[in-house]
Write a protein that holds these residues in place. Structure first.
Motif, PDB file in Angstrom:
ATOM      1  N   TYR A  28       1.877  31.714  17.628  1.00  0.00           N
ATOM      2  CA  TYR A  28       1.682  32.071  19.108  1.00  0.00           C
ATOM      3  C   TYR A  28       1.093  31.113  19.999  1.00  0.00           C
TER       4      TYR A  28
ATOM      5  N   CYS B 217      -1.762  39.932  28.811  1.00  0.00           N
ATOM      6  CA  CYS B 217      -0.812  40.116  29.876  1.00  0.00           C
ATOM      7  C   CYS B 217      -1.260  40.987  30.956  1.00  0.00           C
TER       8      CYS B 217
ATOM      9  N   TYR C 120       3.634  34.100  23.490  1.00  0.00           N
ATOM     10  CA  TYR C 120       5.168  34.219  22.889  1.00  0.00           C
ATOM     11  C   TYR C 120       4.793  33.830  21.520  1.00  0.00           C
ATOM     12  N   TRP C 121       6.014  33.736  20.829  1.00  0.00           N
ATOM     13  CA  TRP C 121       5.809  33.392  19.500  1.00  0.00           C
ATOM     14  C   TRP C 121       7.056  32.572  19.191  1.00  0.00           C
TER      15      TRP C 121
ATOM     16  N   GLU D 103      -0.198  44.146   8.401  1.00  0.00           N
ATOM     17  CA  GLU D 103       0.157  45.393   9.453  1.00  0.00           C
ATOM     18  C   GLU D 103      -1.049  45.365  10.248  1.00  0.00           C
TER      19      GLU D 103
ATOM     20  N   CYS E 197      -2.171  40.369  22.830  1.00  0.00           N
ATOM     21  CA  CYS E 197      -1.132  39.960  23.563  1.00  0.00           C
ATOM     22  C   CYS E 197      -0.994  41.100  25.042  1.00  0.00           C
ATOM     23  N   GLN E 198      -1.314  42.409  24.775  1.00  0.00           N
ATOM     24  CA  GLN E 198      -1.282  43.246  25.924  1.00  0.00           C
ATOM     25  C   GLN E 198      -2.420  43.005  26.851  1.00  0.00           C
TER      26      GLN E 198
ATOM     27  N   GLU F 275      -0.895  42.348  12.661  1.00  0.00           N
ATOM     28  CA  GLU F 275       0.004  42.531  13.631  1.00  0.00           C
ATOM     29  C   GLU F 275      -0.333  43.227  14.720  1.00  0.00           C
ATOM     30  N   ALA F 276      -1.222  44.460  14.552  1.00  0.00           N
ATOM     31  CA  ALA F 276      -1.687  45.465  15.172  1.00  0.00           C
ATOM     32  C   ALA F 276      -2.820  44.657  16.276  1.00  0.00           C
TER      33      ALA F 276
ATOM     34  N   ILE G  95      -2.900  41.340  16.850  1.00  0.00           N
ATOM     35  CA  ILE G  95      -2.176  40.344  17.640  1.00  0.00           C
ATOM     36  C   ILE G  95      -1.535  41.188  19.005  1.00  0.00           C
ATOM     37  N   GLN G  96      -0.855  42.322  18.727  1.00  0.00           N
ATOM     38  CA  GLN G  96      -0.224  43.290  19.838  1.00  0.00           C
ATOM     39  C   GLN G  96      -1.374  43.534  20.702  1.00  0.00           C
ATOM     40  N   GLU G  97      -2.206  43.976  20.396  1.00  0.00           N
ATOM     41  CA  GLU G  97      -3.419  44.327  21.145  1.00  0.00           C
ATOM     42  C   GLU G  97      -3.815  43.197  22.178  1.00  0.00           C
TER      43      GLU G  97
END
Length: 124
Positions: free
Chosen positions: A64, A119, A78-79, A105, A115-116, A108-109, A111-113
């Motif tokens: 990342y 951004c 980005y990754w 899992e 990233c949001q 991943e959750a 990382i997504q949080e």
């Protein structure tokens, strides 16, 4: 206190359900890239601990990073596949940061949080 008067540790009955976690270890490391063109200047700057650097955080099978992309006016998290050099960059070193024992899992959750959040802050 004599041995006959000491409290005895309680024993769990065999009928009680015990759960065990399966610990999965995921390595987390930092990849460092030099963005200067290879040559004398880049070599000297690297030797004295300076240069134009880019880093990526490697978690499992993804690296990342934040920054420019190959499309104009596009930025953000980005990754890529770990070790994939950015345009014009040269891989310099990997630094072990540690390990995560969280399930894939959950990682991943998280990382997504993140990233949001990044951004959202970037665009506001």
């Amino acid at each position: 206190m004599s041995s006959s008067t000491r409290p005895k540790p309680s024993r769990k009955s065999s009928s009680q359900h015990r759960t065990t976690l399966s610990l999965q270890r995921t390595e987390v490391s930092i990849h460092v890239y030099d963005l200067l063109p290879p040559g004398k200047v880049a070599t000297v700057l690297w030797a004295i601990g300076s240069s134009l650097l880019h880093t990526g955080v490697v978690i499992g099978d993804r690296e990342y990073a934040y920054g420019g992309h190959d499309r104009r006016d596009l930025t953000g998290v980005y990754w890529t596949k770990p070790g994939q050099e950015p345009p014009g960059g040269t891989f310099k070193q990997a630094i072990l940061h540690g390990f995560s024992f969280r399930p894939e899992e959950e990682l991943e959750a998280i990382i997504q949080e993140v990233c949001q959040d990044v951004c959202i802050r970037e665009t506001s």
